[in-house]
Design a protein around this motif. Structure first.
Motif, mmCIF file in Angstrom:
data_model
loop_
_atom_site.group_PDB
_atom_site.id
_atom_site.type_symbol
_atom_site.label_atom_id
_atom_site.label_comp_id
_atom_site.label_asym_id
_atom_site.label_seq_id
_atom_site.Cartn_x
_atom_site.Cartn_y
_atom_site.Cartn_z
ATOM 1 N N LYS A 74 0.807 -1.213 0.000
ATOM 2 C CA LYS A 74 0.000 0.000 0.000
ATOM 3 C C LYS A 74 0.847 1.273 0.000
ATOM 4 C CE LYS A 74 -4.364 -1.510 2.066
ATOM 5 N NZ LYS A 74 -5.347 -1.249 3.162
ATOM 6 N N VAL A 75 2.166 1.129 0.075
ATOM 7 C CA VAL A 75 3.048 2.297 0.121
ATOM 8 C C VAL A 75 2.945 3.144 -1.142
ATOM 9 C CG1 VAL A 75 5.463 3.053 0.218
ATOM 10 C CG2 VAL A 75 4.625 1.314 1.808
ATOM 11 N N PRO A 76 2.891 2.547 -2.352
ATOM 12 C CA PRO A 76 2.737 3.388 -3.555
ATOM 13 C C PRO A 76 1.507 4.287 -3.500
ATOM 14 C CG PRO A 76 3.399 1.184 -4.183
ATOM 15 C CD PRO A 76 3.079 1.124 -2.708
ATOM 16 N N ALA A 77 0.399 3.775 -2.947
ATOM 17 C CA ALA A 77 -0.812 4.591 -2.826
ATOM 18 C C ALA A 77 -0.578 5.759 -1.869
ATOM 19 C CB ALA A 77 -1.973 3.734 -2.352
ATOM 20 N N LEU A 78 0.157 5.499 -0.791
ATOM 21 C CA LEU A 78 0.500 6.566 0.153
ATOM 22 C C LEU A 78 1.298 7.663 -0.539
ATOM 23 C CD1 LEU A 78 1.006 7.681 3.131
ATOM 24 C CD2 LEU A 78 3.113 6.329 3.055
ATOM 25 N N ARG A 79 2.278 7.255 -1.343
ATOM 26 C CA ARG A 79 3.178 8.225 -1.967
ATOM 27 C C ARG A 79 2.517 9.031 -3.076
ATOM 28 N NH1 ARG A 79 8.354 4.129 -2.088
ATOM 29 N NH2 ARG A 79 8.878 4.323 0.140
ATOM 30 N N ARG A 80 1.399 8.542 -3.594
ATOM 31 C CA ARG A 80 0.681 9.325 -4.594
ATOM 32 C C ARG A 80 0.146 10.621 -3.997
ATOM 33 N NH1 ARG A 80 -2.841 4.305 -7.038
ATOM 34 N NH2 ARG A 80 -1.051 3.096 -7.814
ATOM 35 N N ASP A 81 -0.019 10.631 -2.680
ATOM 36 C CA ASP A 81 -0.545 11.822 -2.012
ATOM 37 C C ASP A 81 0.576 12.674 -1.431
ATOM 38 O OD1 ASP A 81 -2.822 13.320 -1.388
ATOM 39 O OD2 ASP A 81 -2.798 12.642 0.691
ATOM 40 N N ILE A 82 1.833 12.356 -1.811
ATOM 41 C CA ILE A 82 2.986 13.116 -1.333
ATOM 42 C C ILE A 82 3.864 13.463 -2.532
ATOM 43 C CG2 ILE A 82 4.988 13.149 0.201
ATOM 44 C CD1 ILE A 82 3.653 10.911 1.817
ATOM 45 N N ILE A 108 0.559 5.767 -12.608
ATOM 46 C CA ILE A 108 -0.546 5.383 -11.720
ATOM 47 C C ILE A 108 -1.809 5.069 -12.520
ATOM 48 C CG2 ILE A 108 0.368 6.694 -9.773
ATOM 49 C CD1 ILE A 108 -1.738 8.835 -10.337
ATOM 50 N N GLY A 109 -1.643 4.954 -13.835
ATOM 51 C CA GLY A 109 -2.755 4.508 -14.667
ATOM 52 C C GLY A 109 -3.801 5.564 -14.970
ATOM 53 N N THR A 110 -3.409 6.834 -14.980
ATOM 54 C CA THR A 110 -4.362 7.898 -15.283
ATOM 55 C C THR A 110 -4.805 7.798 -16.745
ATOM 56 O OG1 THR A 110 -3.189 9.331 -13.728
ATOM 57 C CG2 THR A 110 -4.720 10.398 -15.257
#
Length: 306
Positions: A74-82, A108-110
């Motif tokens: 879940k760390v990649p998801a955390l870093r998307r907000d940083i 991130i698949g946008t």
């Protein structure tokens, strides 16, 4: 938004902690300057916020979440907000300004429809709407840093970490970068900037947190870079010399301030900090290369489908 709850970080047994007994909080929407001599613990704080390393003791909270409870997947998801901005820009040299910003969205698949809308918006925000097709080497240092900031902010993170973002820039260019970071902060993003830039701190007059030997010795609203704090190294009140600090320990009563938040101890080994910083750079560069390779492969697959 970010909270360190009695955090101590020791990298190797027998070394002085990189940070020790750290109790501090950065609230939503703040703009905070982290100041202090090299090896004072600023980079370690940022690494822990990014969950690139964890505390030896204590708890780090980001957006109300205990980072020790977040599994690695879940760390990649955390870093998307940083968002993260570096002194040396870290742009992909073979990609244009547009593609560097696009890359942050693609990994991130946008959807491409969203990418085509957001990237021009970011280029316009940083004042480079007419330079999207230029490669990094065709841009000035200030322009490269603007691209790096656009890449860090394109996902609209709630937190933006900036590690010496004006360190390689001339004073007038640095002012423009600070104004851009200030604008991002006004849009609601919490900005934490580690810096040795005297003029930047004095000009902005925001919250200033000074580190000495892994501990907070000053936490001042509307502060300046230099301070009358007796234990300030950057102000010359205490020499940047570990032997001197042993003669005058930071926890001595005469060096305490009424508003201090932590106990004091000796600084970490500067040479160890330099090694750790090099390892961090290598680790980030390797991750960036892996992501870039995956991005290029995706582009090739799409071209084949066409």
């Amino acid at each position: 938004m970010i909270r360190f709850d009695n955090v101590t970080k020791t990298y190797m047994r027998g070394q002085h902690p990189a940070v020790e007994n750290l109790d501090i909080e950065f609230t939503r929407g703040e703009f905070v300057f982290l100041v202090g001599a090299s090896g004072s613990g600023k980079s370690t704080m940022m690494r822990m916020v990014l969950k690139e390393t964890g505390p030896t003791r204590g708890t780090v909270y980001v957006a109300g979440k205990d980072l020790s409870r977040i599994p690695s997947w879940k760390v990649p998801a955390l870093r998307r907000d940083i968002g993260m901005v570096f002194q040396d820009f870290r742009l992909l040299p073979s990609k244009t300004a547009y593609q560097n910003i696009e890359f942050a969205l693609a990994v991130i698949g946008t959807p491409r429809k969203v990418v085509r809308r957001l990237v021009p918006e970011m280029l316009e925000m940083v004042g480079l709407e007419d330079k999207g097709k230029r490669l990094p080497h065709e841009l000035s240092g200030g322009e490269q840093q603007r691209v790096a900031i656009a890449r860090a902010y394109v996902n609209r993170p709630s937190i933006l970490l900036a590690d010496e973002p004006t360190g390689n820039l001339d004073p007038s260019t640095a002012e423009g970068i600070l104004d851009l970071l200030g604008e991002i902060n006004e849009r609601g993003t919490t900005v934490v900037m580690a810096t040795h830039d005297h003029s930047a701190v004095d000009r902005m007059r925001r919250r200033v947190v000074e580190m000495v030997g892994g501990q907070v010795v000053r936490d001042q609203e509307g502060g300046r870079y230099e301070s009358e704090t007796p234990v300030s190294v950057i102000s010359g009140n205490l020499p940047d010399d570990s032997a001197h600090r042993e003669e005058h320990p930071l926890d001595a009563a005469e060096y305490r301030e009424p508003a201090e938040r932590t106990e004091r101890t000796e600084p970490e080994d500067d040479s160890a900090a330099d090694v750790l910083e090099e390892e961090l750079i290598d680790e980030r560069d390797a991750r960036l290369e892996r992501d870039e390779a995956a991005f290029d492969e995706e582009d090739e697959d799409e071209e084949d489908r066409r």
